[in-house]
Design an enzyme around this catalytic site. Structure first.
Site, short mmCIF file in Angstrom:
data_model
loop_
_atom_site.label_atom_id
_atom_site.label_comp_id
_atom_site.label_asym_id
_atom_site.label_seq_id
_atom_site.Cartn_x
_atom_site.Cartn_y
_atom_site.Cartn_z
N ASP A 167 -52.52 -35.61 -44.28
CA ASP A 167 -53.92 -35.51 -43.89
C ASP A 167 -54.40 -36.81 -43.24
O ASP A 167 -53.96 -37.90 -43.60
CB ASP A 167 -54.77 -35.22 -45.13
CG ASP A 167 -56.18 -34.79 -44.78
OD1 ASP A 167 -56.40 -34.33 -43.63
OD2 ASP A 167 -57.07 -34.92 -45.64
N ASN A 212 -55.43 -23.11 -40.54
CA ASN A 212 -55.46 -23.89 -39.31
C ASN A 212 -55.56 -23.02 -38.05
O ASN A 212 -55.94 -23.50 -36.98
CB ASN A 212 -54.24 -24.79 -39.19
CG ASN A 212 -54.30 -26.01 -40.08
OD1 ASN A 212 -53.29 -26.64 -40.37
ND2 ASN A 212 -55.50 -26.36 -40.54
#
Length: 250
Positions: free
Chosen positions: A23, A71
């Site tokens: 991340d 996503n």
């Protein structure tokens, strides 16, 4: 010659399986006034560094959360660029994976990937299947809840287990990760304190390590710090101290 950090690592107590939530690519790019894709490109350097470091240390399994089921909801331009970046990585790195004895694996709803990406992924997995030094797993179009739902559907569809007798093993054997050891250590970069729908079943007793380091800045020394932290913990697996001593004595 070993560096200071590496000298602190006990090779006899390495985590067998390390899973990483990568991340911070977007924030890294924003901090530098760059587009988000630049952050993802820079993050690929961290992928190479971590894979090499893990293999050199003797870790058997690395799983990277590369593209979540959620996503797909990002802007099409970003998704398309990520898919191209993934394809480029696979084509560029496959020879190095073979040279280093690293087997590529992938988990998730892989049939949702663009055909050109899926074909390159399957081809790379086939080319590296003889790798015995380490297994690198990419979680693609992956979601922990989705994985559990798909596992339940398999149990229902094959009809081999009566609902009254379904147990943990029945579900485990139908997960995408069937045949893999569960993660011992879960690393999350960028300081976020959440699991983001990643390996919800498998990390039940994993040790969790969170670092504020953004993924594009994550390198070998950061991985070693996570491992040293892991080795300084007492893993209980839900047991009391007395139960743990008995377990270790067996």
């Amino acid at each position: 010659m070993k560096g200071k950090l590496e000298s602190l690592i006990d090779r006899q107590k390495l985590p067998v399986h390390v899973a990483i939530i990568m991340d911070g690519n977007g924030r890294w790019a924003e901090n530098k006034n760059l587009d988000r894709i630049s952050g993802h490109r820079e993050g690929m350097k961290s992928v190479r560094s971590v894979i090499t470091a893990a293999k050199d240390l003797g870790i058997g399994y690395i799983t990277l959360y590369a593209f979540s089921a959620q996503n797909w909801q990002r802007p099409k331009s970003e998704v398309d660029a990520l898919m191209e970046l993934l394809k480029h990585y696979l084509l560029k790195e496959r020879d190095k994976l073979i040279e280093n004895g690293i087997r590529l694996n992938a988990i998730g709803r892989l049939d949702e990937l663009p055909k050109t990406v899926f074909d390159v992924l399957k081809e790379t997995m086939e080319m590296t299947k003889q790798g015995r030094e380490m297994t690198l797993t990419l979680a693609l179009s992956y979601g922990g809840r989705e994985e559990i739902v798909d596992a339940v559907k398999k149990i229902i569809s094959d009809g081999s287990v009566s609902p009254a007798f379904i147990n943990e093993a029945d579900l485990t054997h139908r997960l995408y990760t069937n045949g893999m050891p569960e993660p011992d250590l879960l690393i999350r970069t960028s300081g976020e304190m959440r699991l983001s729908n990643f390996m919800l079943w498998q990390i039940a007793y994993a040790e969790i390590y969170v670092t504020r380091t953004l993924w594009p800045n994550f390198r070998k020394r950061h991985l070693m710090k996570a491992i040293i932290n892991y080795q300084n913990r007492e893993r209980r697996f839900g047991l009391t101290g007395e139960q743990l001593k008995k377990r270790e004595a067996i």
